[in-house]
Design a protein around this motif. Structure first.
Motif, PDB file in Angstrom:
ATOM      1  N   MET A  88       0.856  -1.193   0.000  1.00  0.00           N
ATOM      2  CA  MET A  88       0.000   0.000   0.000  1.00  0.00           C
ATOM      3  C   MET A  88       0.888   1.237   0.000  1.00  0.00           C
ATOM      4  O   MET A  88       1.913   1.258   0.685  1.00  0.00           O
ATOM      5  N   THR A  89       0.478   2.251  -0.769  1.00  0.00           N
ATOM      6  CA  THR A  89       1.358   3.409  -0.957  1.00  0.00           C
ATOM      7  C   THR A  89       0.626   4.749  -0.919  1.00  0.00           C
ATOM      8  O   THR A  89       1.200   5.757  -1.322  1.00  0.00           O
ATOM      9  N   THR A  90      -0.605   4.798  -0.423  1.00  0.00           N
ATOM     10  CA  THR A  90      -1.362   6.053  -0.491  1.00  0.00           C
ATOM     11  C   THR A  90      -0.978   7.067   0.580  1.00  0.00           C
ATOM     12  O   THR A  90      -1.222   8.248   0.422  1.00  0.00           O
ATOM     13  N   GLY A  91      -0.436   6.592   1.703  1.00  0.00           N
ATOM     14  CA  GLY A  91      -0.146   7.484   2.826  1.00  0.00           C
ATOM     15  C   GLY A  91      -1.282   7.527   3.831  1.00  0.00           C
ATOM     16  O   GLY A  91      -1.145   8.092   4.903  1.00  0.00           O
ATOM     17  N   ASN A  92      -2.414   6.920   3.478  1.00  0.00           N
ATOM     18  CA  ASN A  92      -3.575   6.856   4.371  1.00  0.00           C
ATOM     19  C   ASN A  92      -4.329   5.568   4.064  1.00  0.00           C
ATOM     20  O   ASN A  92      -5.381   5.594   3.439  1.00  0.00           O
ATOM     21  N   ASP A  93      -3.769   4.458   4.519  1.00  0.00           N
ATOM     22  CA  ASP A  93      -4.308   3.142   4.175  1.00  0.00           C
ATOM     23  C   ASP A  93      -5.099   2.558   5.345  1.00  0.00           C
ATOM     24  O   ASP A  93      -4.587   2.490   6.459  1.00  0.00           O
ATOM     25  N   THR A  94      -6.327   2.148   5.061  1.00  0.00           N
ATOM     26  CA  THR A  94      -7.181   1.537   6.080  1.00  0.00           C
ATOM     27  C   THR A  94      -7.371   0.073   5.743  1.00  0.00           C
ATOM     28  O   THR A  94      -7.731  -0.268   4.620  1.00  0.00           O
ATOM     29  N   ILE A  95      -7.139  -0.771   6.736  1.00  0.00           N
ATOM     30  CA  ILE A  95      -7.259  -2.210   6.559  1.00  0.00           C
ATOM     31  C   ILE A  95      -8.261  -2.715   7.580  1.00  0.00           C
ATOM     32  O   ILE A  95      -8.130  -2.429   8.770  1.00  0.00           O
ATOM     33  N   LYS A  96      -9.258  -3.449   7.116  1.00  0.00           N
ATOM     34  CA  LYS A  96     -10.248  -4.024   8.025  1.00  0.00           C
ATOM     35  C   LYS A  96      -9.820  -5.443   8.390  1.00  0.00           C
ATOM     36  O   LYS A  96      -9.538  -6.256   7.519  1.00  0.00           O
ATOM     37  N   ILE A  97      -9.783  -5.724   9.694  1.00  0.00           N
ATOM     38  CA  ILE A  97      -9.413  -7.056  10.162  1.00  0.00           C
ATOM     39  C   ILE A  97     -10.601  -7.989   9.953  1.00  0.00           C
ATOM     40  O   ILE A  97     -11.693  -7.711  10.441  1.00  0.00           O
ATOM     41  N   THR A  98     -10.377  -9.074   9.229  1.00  0.00           N
ATOM     42  CA  THR A  98     -11.466 -10.007   8.919  1.00  0.00           C
ATOM     43  C   THR A  98     -11.318 -11.363   9.585  1.00  0.00           C
ATOM     44  O   THR A  98     -12.213 -12.187   9.468  1.00  0.00           O
ATOM     45  N   ASN A  99     -10.164 -11.614  10.252  1.00  0.00           N
ATOM     46  CA  ASN A  99      -9.999 -12.910  10.904  1.00  0.00           C
ATOM     47  C   ASN A  99      -8.935 -12.857  11.994  1.00  0.00           C
ATOM     48  O   ASN A  99      -8.211 -11.878  12.117  1.00  0.00           O
ATOM     49  N   TYR A 100      -8.870 -13.931  12.773  1.00  0.00           N
ATOM     50  CA  TYR A 100      -7.955 -14.029  13.895  1.00  0.00           C
ATOM     51  C   TYR A 100      -6.554 -14.384  13.435  1.00  0.00           C
ATOM     52  O   TYR A 100      -6.349 -14.858  12.333  1.00  0.00           O
ATOM     53  N   GLY A 101      -5.584 -14.160  14.299  1.00  0.00           N
ATOM     54  CA  GLY A 101      -4.206 -14.546  14.033  1.00  0.00           C
ATOM     55  C   GLY A 101      -3.286 -13.349  13.915  1.00  0.00           C
ATOM     56  O   GLY A 101      -3.675 -12.202  14.155  1.00  0.00           O
ATOM     57  N   HIS A 102      -2.039 -13.635  13.557  1.00  0.00           N
ATOM     58  CA  HIS A 102      -1.015 -12.601  13.385  1.00  0.00           C
ATOM     59  C   HIS A 102      -1.097 -12.037  11.974  1.00  0.00           C
ATOM     60  O   HIS A 102      -1.253 -12.783  11.007  1.00  0.00           O
ATOM     61  N   HIS A 103      -0.935 -10.735  11.872  1.00  0.00           N
ATOM     62  CA  HIS A 103      -0.909 -10.040  10.588  1.00  0.00           C
ATOM     63  C   HIS A 103       0.321  -9.133  10.626  1.00  0.00           C
ATOM     64  O   HIS A 103       0.391  -8.227  11.463  1.00  0.00           O
TER      65      HIS A 103
END
Length: 184
Positions: A88-103
């Protein structure tokens, strides 16, 4: 449909809207954001958070100098940015967590990961009985040593999203309410 049935349907829809609206938004690095300036300890930052499925993770950074790469556990440990799962390279990236575990995330600019610009977002499955209390939530959680890291072929999916999900769900519930109670 009887009034009682309508009330139950409405209550279920409102519970769904409430559940969606409980998701937290976590800005990586808090007010400092995603940077190497200021010696931000992202491991310590992540340890103070209680990440849950449905939460959003925001990376805010100067896109001229940084990026965000989602990587495997091995790549994270060695700061290897040669073949990220996503970039991701926008400078304002939003990621929604959809599952358990390490990311695992790191900055792919040479030297930045080695300088500490990497973060492990660990989403732990917590039962209602084991949910943290306000006092225990302040303690730094230590993940169990026997939790395996995800392998690249079963890497956990993320959904890049831009807000409004809770509002949309609430609007749908309102329309359903009006439909149910005005067409008796």
């Amino acid at each position: 449909m009887a009034f009682t049935e309508k009330a139950v349907v409405f209550l279920l829809m409102m519970m769904a809207a409430f559940h969606v609206s409980q998701a937290a938004v976590h800005k990586v690095g808090d007010s400092s954001g995603w940077t190497i300036i200021g010696n931000i300890d992202y491991k310590k930052w992540a340890a103070t958070k209680n990440f849950q499925v449905g939460d959003s993770i925001i990376f805010e950074y100067n896109a001229k100098f940084h990026n965000v790469m989602r990587v495997t556990h091995a790549m994270y440990k060695s700061c290897n940015a040669s073949s990220p799962l996503t970039t991701m390279t926008t400078g304002n990236d939003t990621i929604k967590i959809t599952n358990y575990g390490h990311h695992f995330f790191l900055c792919g600019i040479p030297g930045h990961c080695q300088a500490g610009q990497k973060v492990d977002i660990n989403v732990v499955k917590v039962s209602a009985a084991a949910a943290p209390t306000p006092t225990s939530a302040m303690a730094s959680p230590v993940p169990p040593a026997n939790v395996p890291a995800p392998s690249p072929n079963v890497a956990s999916p993320f959904i890049v999203a831009k807000g409004g999900v809770g509002v949309l769900t609430l609007a749908i519930a309102l329309v359903a309410f009006l439909t149910l109670f005005t067409h008796a």
